[in-house]
Design a protein around this motif. Sequence first.
Motif, short mmCIF file in Angstrom:
data_model
loop_
_atom_site.label_atom_id
_atom_site.label_comp_id
_atom_site.label_asym_id
_atom_site.label_seq_id
_atom_site.Cartn_x
_atom_site.Cartn_y
_atom_site.Cartn_z
N VAL A 15 0.84 -1.21 0.00
CA VAL A 15 0.00 0.00 0.00
C VAL A 15 0.86 1.24 0.00
O VAL A 15 0.59 2.21 -0.72
CB VAL A 15 -0.95 -0.01 1.22
CG1 VAL A 15 -1.69 1.33 1.33
CG2 VAL A 15 -1.95 -1.15 1.11
N PHE A 16 1.94 1.23 0.79
CA PHE A 16 2.83 2.39 0.87
C PHE A 16 3.51 2.65 -0.47
O PHE A 16 3.61 3.81 -0.92
CB PHE A 16 3.88 2.17 1.96
CG PHE A 16 4.83 3.31 2.12
CD1 PHE A 16 4.39 4.55 2.56
CD2 PHE A 16 6.18 3.15 1.82
CE1 PHE A 16 5.27 5.61 2.71
CE2 PHE A 16 7.06 4.21 1.96
CZ PHE A 16 6.61 5.44 2.41
N ALA A 17 3.98 1.59 -1.13
CA ALA A 17 4.63 1.76 -2.44
C ALA A 17 3.65 2.30 -3.47
O ALA A 17 3.98 3.18 -4.28
CB ALA A 17 5.21 0.42 -2.90
N LYS A 30 -0.08 13.89 -13.70
CA LYS A 30 -0.76 12.79 -14.39
C LYS A 30 -1.98 12.28 -13.63
O LYS A 30 -2.77 11.51 -14.18
CB LYS A 30 0.23 11.63 -14.62
CG LYS A 30 1.40 12.00 -15.52
CD LYS A 30 2.31 10.81 -15.72
CE LYS A 30 3.46 11.15 -16.65
NZ LYS A 30 4.37 10.01 -16.87
N ARG A 31 -2.11 12.66 -12.38
CA ARG A 31 -3.27 12.30 -11.56
C ARG A 31 -3.72 13.52 -10.79
O ARG A 31 -2.95 14.46 -10.59
CB ARG A 31 -2.92 11.17 -10.58
CG ARG A 31 -2.65 9.82 -11.22
CD ARG A 31 -3.92 9.19 -11.77
NE ARG A 31 -3.68 7.84 -12.24
CZ ARG A 31 -3.23 7.53 -13.46
NH1 ARG A 31 -2.98 8.51 -14.33
NH2 ARG A 31 -3.04 6.28 -13.81
N VAL A 32 -4.96 13.50 -10.34
CA VAL A 32 -5.51 14.61 -9.58
C VAL A 32 -5.96 14.10 -8.22
O VAL A 32 -6.62 13.06 -8.13
CB VAL A 32 -6.70 15.27 -10.32
CG1 VAL A 32 -7.29 16.40 -9.48
CG2 VAL A 32 -6.25 15.79 -11.67
N TYR A 33 -5.59 14.83 -7.19
CA TYR A 33 -6.01 14.46 -5.83
C TYR A 33 -6.90 15.57 -5.26
O TYR A 33 -6.52 16.74 -5.26
CB TYR A 33 -4.80 14.25 -4.92
CG TYR A 33 -5.17 14.09 -3.47
CD1 TYR A 33 -5.93 13.00 -3.05
CD2 TYR A 33 -4.78 15.03 -2.53
CE1 TYR A 33 -6.28 12.85 -1.72
CE2 TYR A 33 -5.13 14.89 -1.20
CZ TYR A 33 -5.88 13.80 -0.80
OH TYR A 33 -6.24 13.65 0.51
N TYR A 34 -8.09 15.19 -4.81
CA TYR A 34 -9.02 16.15 -4.22
C TYR A 34 -9.07 15.93 -2.71
O TYR A 34 -9.45 14.85 -2.24
CB TYR A 34 -10.42 15.97 -4.82
CG TYR A 34 -10.49 16.22 -6.31
CD1 TYR A 34 -10.57 17.51 -6.80
CD2 TYR A 34 -10.46 15.15 -7.22
CE1 TYR A 34 -10.64 17.75 -8.17
CE2 TYR A 34 -10.52 15.39 -8.58
CZ TYR A 34 -10.61 16.68 -9.05
OH TYR A 34 -10.66 16.92 -10.40
N LEU A 35 -8.65 16.95 -1.97
CA LEU A 35 -8.68 16.87 -0.50
C LEU A 35 -10.10 17.09 -0.02
O LEU A 35 -10.72 18.12 -0.31
CB LEU A 35 -7.74 17.92 0.10
CG LEU A 35 -7.66 17.94 1.63
CD1 LEU A 35 -7.08 16.63 2.15
CD2 LEU A 35 -6.83 19.13 2.11
N GLY A 74 -4.63 3.39 2.05
CA GLY A 74 -5.46 2.72 1.05
C GLY A 74 -6.76 3.44 0.81
O GLY A 74 -7.31 3.40 -0.30
N TYR A 75 -7.28 4.13 1.85
CA TYR A 75 -8.51 4.90 1.66
C TYR A 75 -8.29 6.05 0.68
O TYR A 75 -9.12 6.31 -0.20
CB TYR A 75 -9.00 5.45 3.00
CG TYR A 75 -10.09 6.49 2.85
CD1 TYR A 75 -11.41 6.10 2.60
CD2 TYR A 75 -9.80 7.85 2.92
CE1 TYR A 75 -12.41 7.04 2.44
CE2 TYR A 75 -10.80 8.80 2.76
CZ TYR A 75 -12.09 8.40 2.52
OH TYR A 75 -13.07 9.33 2.36
N VAL A 76 -7.15 6.74 0.83
CA VAL A 76 -6.83 7.84 -0.07
C VAL A 76 -6.70 7.33 -1.50
O VAL A 76 -7.19 7.94 -2.45
CB VAL A 76 -5.53 8.54 0.38
CG1 VAL A 76 -5.15 9.65 -0.60
CG2 VAL A 76 -5.68 9.09 1.79
N LEU A 77 -6.04 6.18 -1.65
CA LEU A 77 -5.89 5.60 -2.99
C LEU A 77 -7.25 5.22 -3.58
O LEU A 77 -7.53 5.50 -4.74
CB LEU A 77 -4.99 4.37 -2.91
CG LEU A 77 -3.51 4.62 -2.62
CD1 LEU A 77 -2.79 3.31 -2.37
CD2 LEU A 77 -2.86 5.36 -3.77
N ALA A 78 -8.09 4.57 -2.77
CA ALA A 78 -9.39 4.13 -3.27
C ALA A 78 -10.27 5.31 -3.68
O ALA A 78 -10.90 5.28 -4.73
CB ALA A 78 -10.09 3.28 -2.22
#
Length: 199
Positions: A15-17, A30-35, A74-78
């Motif tokens: 999960v960390f990797a 290349k990806r977008v993260y929404y806080l 893993g929650y952030v990734l999901a």
Amino acid sequence: RPALEHSDVILAATVFATFLSFIVKVLLGKRVYYLEQYDMLLGLFLVFVLISGVFVKGIESFGASLVILLFAMGYVLASSLIPNRRLADCVIKALIVSAIPVSVHTTVLGAIAVANGGLRGFGGVSATFGSPSALALYLLVAAVFALYYVRALHHPGARVGCFFIFALIFVALFFTARTWAFIAGMFGVLAYCVGQLRR
């Protein structure tokens, strides 16, 4: 004894990797993260987990708290990598299918253990998981999704297949010898039925 030693550490490292790879892609655009507010609440909860791990029970507890922290990533990734219903369905179906070999393995190990020692003193099977409780939690989630698809799918053959998978997972769940898993499952079914009646 689990078939795979230190499975929780291996999963946490995976999960960390994956999380680091996601962060790199976010930085590269290349990806977008929404806080979201749930991320902040989760972060606050994890801070308290780490503090309690360090100051309450020492370095050994800190290691367990660190594993929880890595799992929480893993929650952030999901939430970031599964943005729509189509991908969510793919993930859920993958979870259900992946539960088949685990359930078969658990059932075989449990049947052998009961045949050799009887039900008296039977403490449950952990299979490839770190403990029977961890296995029971995984099987419980898979069983809920399998039962959901028994109702949600339209093709009769697919519905029958999901029911047999659910039955297999249910048998494996019995060999974990965790009563709370069955109680949680019953409450889940009752909550679902109440929700359907209120529609």
